[in-house]
Write a protein that holds these residues in place. Sequence first.
Motif, PDB file in Angstrom:
ATOM      1  N   LEU A 110      -4.303  -8.217  -2.147  1.00 54.27           N
ATOM      2  CA  LEU A 110      -5.395  -7.786  -3.120  1.00 54.27           C
ATOM      3  C   LEU A 110      -4.767  -6.747  -3.998  1.00 54.27           C
ATOM      4  O   LEU A 110      -3.750  -5.864  -3.368  1.00 54.27           O
ATOM      5  CB  LEU A 110      -6.337  -7.015  -2.114  1.00 54.27           C
ATOM      6  N   ASN A 111      -5.132  -6.565  -5.209  1.00 54.36           N
ATOM      7  CA  ASN A 111      -4.770  -5.499  -6.080  1.00 54.36           C
ATOM      8  C   ASN A 111      -5.732  -5.742  -7.486  1.00 54.36           C
ATOM      9  O   ASN A 111      -5.754  -6.705  -7.687  1.00 54.36           O
ATOM     10  CB  ASN A 111      -3.424  -5.506  -6.415  1.00 54.36           C
ATOM     11  N   GLN A 112      -6.474  -4.611  -7.986  1.00 52.21           N
ATOM     12  CA  GLN A 112      -7.491  -5.006  -8.881  1.00 52.21           C
ATOM     13  C   GLN A 112      -6.845  -4.959 -10.100  1.00 52.21           C
ATOM     14  O   GLN A 112      -7.520  -5.452 -10.990  1.00 52.21           O
ATOM     15  CB  GLN A 112      -8.680  -3.848  -8.752  1.00 52.21           C
ATOM     16  N   LYS A 113      -5.608  -4.712 -10.131  1.00 45.43           N
ATOM     17  CA  LYS A 113      -4.622  -5.032 -11.392  1.00 45.43           C
ATOM     18  C   LYS A 113      -4.464  -6.290 -11.584  1.00 45.43           C
ATOM     19  O   LYS A 113      -3.829  -7.010 -10.541  1.00 45.43           O
ATOM     20  CB  LYS A 113      -3.456  -4.151 -11.302  1.00 45.43           C
ATOM     21  N   GLY A 114      -4.271  -6.963 -12.772  1.00 51.83           N
ATOM     22  CA  GLY A 114      -3.829  -8.278 -13.132  1.00 51.83           C
ATOM     23  C   GLY A 114      -2.064  -8.278 -13.138  1.00 51.83           C
ATOM     24  O   GLY A 114      -1.504  -7.032 -13.528  1.00 51.83           O
ATOM     25  N   GLY A 115      -1.527  -9.433 -13.079  1.00 51.82           N
ATOM     26  CA  GLY A 115      -0.057  -9.410 -13.341  1.00 51.82           C
ATOM     27  C   GLY A 115       0.937  -8.592 -12.379  1.00 51.82           C
ATOM     28  O   GLY A 115       1.820  -8.220 -12.924  1.00 51.82           O
ATOM     29  N   VAL A 116       0.455  -8.304 -11.298  1.00 47.97           N
ATOM     30  CA  VAL A 116       1.207  -7.712 -10.258  1.00 47.97           C
ATOM     31  C   VAL A 116       1.886  -8.275  -9.201  1.00 47.97           C
ATOM     32  O   VAL A 116       2.840  -7.921  -8.469  1.00 47.97           O
ATOM     33  CB  VAL A 116       0.704  -6.601  -9.468  1.00 47.97           C
ATOM     34  N   LEU A 166      -4.637   3.230  -7.033  1.00 48.56           N
ATOM     35  CA  LEU A 166      -4.556   2.889  -5.504  1.00 48.56           C
ATOM     36  C   LEU A 166      -5.843   3.495  -4.731  1.00 48.56           C
ATOM     37  O   LEU A 166      -6.127   2.924  -3.853  1.00 48.56           O
ATOM     38  CB  LEU A 166      -3.204   3.327  -5.145  1.00 48.56           C
ATOM     39  N   SER A 167      -6.167   4.690  -5.083  1.00 55.16           N
ATOM     40  CA  SER A 167      -7.296   5.296  -4.284  1.00 55.16           C
ATOM     41  C   SER A 167      -8.416   4.903  -4.452  1.00 55.16           C
ATOM     42  O   SER A 167      -9.011   4.626  -3.277  1.00 55.16           O
ATOM     43  CB  SER A 167      -7.409   6.778  -4.990  1.00 55.16           C
ATOM     44  N   LYS A 168      -8.847   4.024  -5.430  1.00 52.20           N
ATOM     45  CA  LYS A 168     -10.143   3.231  -5.685  1.00 52.20           C
ATOM     46  C   LYS A 168     -10.145   2.128  -4.563  1.00 52.20           C
ATOM     47  O   LYS A 168     -11.030   1.674  -3.944  1.00 52.20           O
ATOM     48  CB  LYS A 168     -10.228   2.973  -7.047  1.00 52.20           C
ATOM     49  N   LEU A 169      -8.893   1.505  -4.745  1.00 47.32           N
ATOM     50  CA  LEU A 169      -8.679   0.205  -3.701  1.00 47.32           C
ATOM     51  C   LEU A 169      -8.623   0.480  -2.213  1.00 47.32           C
ATOM     52  O   LEU A 169      -9.271  -0.115  -1.507  1.00 47.32           O
ATOM     53  CB  LEU A 169      -7.412  -0.369  -4.380  1.00 47.32           C
ATOM     54  N   LEU A 170      -8.134   1.843  -2.179  1.00 50.98           N
ATOM     55  CA  LEU A 170      -8.008   2.266  -0.465  1.00 50.98           C
ATOM     56  C   LEU A 170      -9.337   2.639  -0.155  1.00 50.98           C
ATOM     57  O   LEU A 170      -9.849   2.303   1.064  1.00 50.98           O
ATOM     58  CB  LEU A 170      -7.118   3.550  -0.599  1.00 50.98           C
ATOM     59  N   GLN A 171     -10.148   3.136  -0.962  1.00 49.78           N
ATOM     60  CA  GLN A 171     -11.532   3.632  -0.741  1.00 49.78           C
ATOM     61  C   GLN A 171     -12.535   2.383  -0.363  1.00 49.78           C
ATOM     62  O   GLN A 171     -13.268   2.283   0.580  1.00 49.78           O
ATOM     63  CB  GLN A 171     -12.460   4.212  -1.736  1.00 49.78           C
ATOM     64  N   THR A 172     -12.167   1.293  -1.340  1.00 52.19           N
ATOM     65  CA  THR A 172     -12.875   0.163  -1.092  1.00 52.19           C
ATOM     66  C   THR A 172     -12.607  -0.649   0.286  1.00 52.19           C
ATOM     67  O   THR A 172     -13.528  -1.087   0.985  1.00 52.19           O
ATOM     68  CB  THR A 172     -12.823  -0.936  -2.471  1.00 52.19           C
TER      69      THR A 172
END
Length: 274
Positions: free
Chosen positions: A7-13, A165-171
């Motif tokens: 998981l990572n909401q960014k593309g291309g990582v 990252l904080s948005k992802l961790l919150q999710t």
Amino acid sequence: MRSIAILNQKGGVGKTTTAVNLSAALAASGQRVFLIDLDPQAHATLHLGLNPADCTASMYDVLTGQAPLAEIRQQAGENLWVAGSHIDLAAAEVELVGVVGREIILRDKLAEDAATRETAPDFQPFDYLIVDCPPSLGVLTLNALAAVEEVILPLQPHFLALHGLSKLLQTVELVAKRLNDRLRLAGVVLCLYESGTRLAAEVGSDVEQFFAGQQRRHPAWSDARTFQTRIRRNIRLAEAPSFGQSIFQYAPDSNGAEDYRRLAQELLEAAVVH
Ligand code: ADP
Ligand code: MG
């Protein structure tokens, strides 16, 4: 069975590259692996040599209740099975809006699938479920997070790596609280790593410090570790998808193959997080 969303909401990582090659490495070491492609772009499906256009059904049909997982699962190699995606899956984000319990459809489908498979005389469980997530935190990703116990977060070490990252961790934390109390962020894997550059090394230590500084305030993710294995930038990893092959088929002696083999080893050795 260990179950892991990439998981990572960014593309291309490096999510898909990691989902596919980690799955292939685990399969090569004798683990029975089931990879689910939850990204409408179907990159993992293509990377494993399946053409979404040739498949009669996909994860879209599973999530909309039109096909069981068993119907769309295909063998992609020894010890490796895949449930493919299709661009139609993009519509599921919209179509599921009014559906009660839309975040736990995948979990239910996996439970049904396990129950059906267990009744077969030659039943063998999967050892690993790997889910390749789309670059968003929408309903598809929530389905992945509700269905697995571990999250692996690929990060590309550039100066905005920790941004978002904080948005992802919150999710992750919210899903752990409301939908899936077994969910944990297992670790961060640095992908597209430029060995020898100061920036890459700095981002690596920033990530380690960030998680070390959390002092267990966030049970869903404060124990996350940074995997020792860095996935170096390697052109072979970028070439392999267009041949529909994992790195182990395409370039087994490359740095990319070595890195994913080591990552799989590290994962196999890591104690399960709970
Ligand atoms: P995501 O799934 O997060 O969008 P991908 O895994 O598709 O990211 O990677 C983005 C692009 O970078 C792809 O073209 C992929 O082939 C390439 N890539 C990923 N990891 C590496 C690597 N370690 N070295 C070189 N190219 C890479
Ligand atoms: Mg991807």
